[in-house]
Design an enzyme around this catalytic site. Structure first.
Site, PDB file in Angstrom:
ATOM      1  N   THR A  13       0.966  -1.210   0.024  1.00 30.91           N
ATOM      2  CA  THR A  13      -0.060  -0.048   0.130  1.00 30.91           C
ATOM      3  C   THR A  13       0.968   1.393  -0.170  1.00 30.91           C
ATOM      4  O   THR A  13       1.795   1.328   0.820  1.00 30.91           O
ATOM      5  CB  THR A  13      -0.915  -0.116   1.267  1.00 30.91           C
ATOM      6  OG1 THR A  13      -1.662   1.403   1.209  1.00 30.91           O
ATOM      7  CG2 THR A  13      -0.436  -0.328   2.482  1.00 30.91           C
ATOM      8  N   ASP A  46      -0.128   4.010   1.064  1.00 27.25           N
ATOM      9  CA  ASP A  46      -0.510   4.547   2.362  1.00 27.25           C
ATOM     10  C   ASP A  46       0.241   4.349   3.572  1.00 27.25           C
ATOM     11  O   ASP A  46       0.320   4.847   4.481  1.00 27.25           O
ATOM     12  CB  ASP A  46      -2.020   4.491   2.364  1.00 27.25           C
ATOM     13  CG  ASP A  46      -2.903   4.767   1.686  1.00 27.25           C
ATOM     14  OD1 ASP A  46      -2.548   5.914   0.863  1.00 27.25           O
ATOM     15  OD2 ASP A  46      -4.292   4.142   1.397  1.00 27.25           O
TER      16      ASP A  46
END
Lengths: 413, 413
Positions: free
Chosen positions: B143, B145
């Site tokens: 990810t 993020d």
């Protein structure tokens, strides 16, 4: 030709590019080596620096930092968007420029920029001729828009084109990852000429190019646009569109400025740009998930993805300007003459400043497809050689190592 | 541990990254070499491909193309955002997955994704245990993020961080070229965690970083934001701001979704994103020229600017998952354990799937400055080693050469 001895000024003007500093470096390094040029001055913020007597002494710079200019985007000396008046109506600025030229015995003036900058350069050149001040004045081309007349292409264009094509290919990958529908609209710079938007089509060489490309050279029709997208979206569930920021309706209104449209139902003030607005129109007509992406400033400063060819040619343009001036040339812009058959070859030439200034070179209509939603092979053949090669841009911490100039003002010395 | 022989499935899920395919490559190449794994199947669009019996036989691929996965952004097998039901309430999907596992004698399942994907992986793992179907199930983290629990960092984050820092440094150069005022607002992904927005601060190492950085870990206050920008703009005439898309007010409302505000006077539907909206607010309060730039999909697919460290670690994560599974491990996610003192060292570890899933790791408050508008040195020290190194991504025509997979479905063989 008589040997002319004196100082030179290099100024940068207009919107920056990834390689404009490579041209400045070409001027500065060649000038510093010249026997005729006694002092190399950099104008702070282009012609404004001349008017305000803000000139940097480039001999004070660390040569290693000057070397890094080749890989430093944007205008290291500072730029401006200052338009000189018609000297027949108001010669105040010209008198001031002459005063500064006399103060520093400036005999060489190199101005690096696009259309407006060549206009500035041309006006100064003609004024100095008129008042009989001996000075060799040379334009060095620069513009990502690639719309300068009299040259095969402009330094700065190719690096932007390469960034655009690379980014489009990558976004294409991203936009094709789900098995749900998706329409992506990518907005690309170029207010009046579609060279950059057309370059998005280079991404097709990777297998991941835009389905539709709209250039300002063809009048935009919203209904046809919607139909174009729908026909691809209905077939494949995806559609990727590249648009020039400068697309306009037949009546000349920019699509980006058309704030309301009863037929398309996007009836509120637009804060977002064209890509977001067009994506919204498509969403309303197809129900597709959409994404509007504006490449914005990123496309003109992405030195990390620059074309080596572009960087080298930009340096050459600057260097050739100095060599030509020292050899006696004035009132010219350095241009490129290129051949592509049998391998790409590029040579500098010299074009009269007044045929270059104030004329925007557009993409030939025959390089755009008949439907006005894509480019033809000659366009690809034209751009492709220009984006070749990767630079050896140095890094520190795996991040770009830009030039740090001291910028020592002559008035502080 | 008993030797378990059978097929494996690799699936990709959630938003793509620049290096998710490097992890898939790690799984596929290691699995193809394994004595225990009889067949390597790639799920089309993650778990949806399993449910729909759309599985690619990876042994049919050209090994040279598989090699290119390392440099190909986005999910080459296709991704999905499909959430499995609670098996106690509805076990339809689980029964179907079991059926497919039995059909192909699947004994290894590798799922490459972020929080939601680890939840999927965890649920399948627990279901297979419950019904007594022997299968080793491993999560492979991914990810941009960087918000997965139980691991030092996530593959995909560092390449996005590097792209963000590089782009911010370049845009800073561009935004400082004129001697007129300019405020630039750059919008960065990260709905709930500020790892990516904080990474914009790495640009400061080049001398060209944002003046202000806003992360979702700190409640956003519009008045304070305006005052922050004004105080820098008034002093320097410039201000560059990096904001996370996930910044929110104290009451939890995302700033990007707050469409009207009497105090700030931006009272119309927003089509553009947060950056454009905040830039507009600043324009109204300072009169400055402003530019809102959304890095959008570009930041998660920019394999041309990937971190070599990230690419290699992503491959390692995939490979380690296979090796651990073959050695007898199940119900785990591959994680990274890293040390930074005395030089960066990274090793894989194995973490229980249920402690990983459904918990978002945020930036520690003490890594953000007290004013909530910048990051502290520990944040920089954490991210910097992760972005190191340039890849040897091959090019064709000086454009990325992505992997072209044949994607031969088992049902077509």
């Amino acid at each position: 030709m008589e040997k002319l001895t004196g100082a030179c000024i290099i100024g940068q003007s207009g919107g920056p590019t990834a390689v404009i500093n490579a041209s400045a470096q070409g001027v500065i390094q060649t000038a510093l080596k010249s026997d005729c040029i006694t002092r190399v001055l950099g104008a702070a913020h282009g012609i404004k620096g001349v008017l305000e007597d803000k000139l940097y002494d480039m001999s004070q710079e660390d040569p290693a930092e000057l070397d890094l200019l080749k890989y430093t985007p944007s205008s290291a000396l500072g730029s401006c968007r200052y338009k000189l008046a018609d000297p027949d109506k108001d010669d105040t600025d010209y008198k001031r420029i002459l005063e500064i030229f006399q103060k520093y015995n400036v005999r060489y003036f190199f101005y690096n920029g696009g259309n407006d900058s060549m206009d500035t350069c041309n006006k100064i050149s003609k004024y100095m001729q008129k008042v009989g001040y001996e000075c060799r004045i040379m334009g060095v081309p620069k513009t990502i828009d690639n719309d300068l007349n009299g040259t095969d292409h402009c330094p700065g264009f190719a690096s932007a084109a390469k960034y655009i094509a690379t980014s489009c290919a990558e976004v294409w990958q991203d936009a094709h990852v789900y098995d749900t529908g998706m329409v992506t609209v990518i907005e690309i710079m170029g207010r009046h000429a579609g060279w950059l938007a057309g370059s998005a089509a280079l991404a097709s060489l990777t297998g991941c190019g835009p389905d539709l490309v709209y250039l300002p050279e063809v009048d935009f029709d919203m209904d046809r646009f919607i139909a174009d997208v729908k026909s691809i979206y209905d077939k494949t569930g995806k559609c990727m569109v590249a648009v020039s920021e400068g697309i306009h309706y037949a009546d000349g209104r920019f699509v980006s400025e058309a704030e309301t449209s009863a037929t398309d139902g996007f009836g509120h003030a637009q804060l977002g740009g064209l890509a977001v607005m067009l994506a919204d129109v498509i969403k309303k007509h197809t129900g597709a998930k959409v994404r509007g992406i504006e490449l914005s400033l990123l496309q003109r400063c992405a030195s990390h993805a620059a074309s080596k060819t572009d960087v080298e040619e930009a340096w050459q343009a600057g260097s050739a300007a100095v060599e030509a001036a020292v050899a006696g040339t004035t009132d010219k812009m350095v241009a490129f003459k290129c051949t592509r058959e049998g391998g790409y070859q590029c040579q500098t030439s010299l074009e009269p400043l007044d045929i270059v200034a104030n004329f925007e070179k557009k993409v030939p209509r025959e390089w755009i497809n008949e439907a006005g939603n894509g480019v033809e092979q000659p366009f690809i053949d034209y751009v492709l050689p220009l984006i070749q090669g990767e630079t050896d841009a140095p890094k520190e911490h795996s991040l770009p190592r830009f030039a740090h100039l001291k910028k020592v003002l002559t008035t502080d010395m």
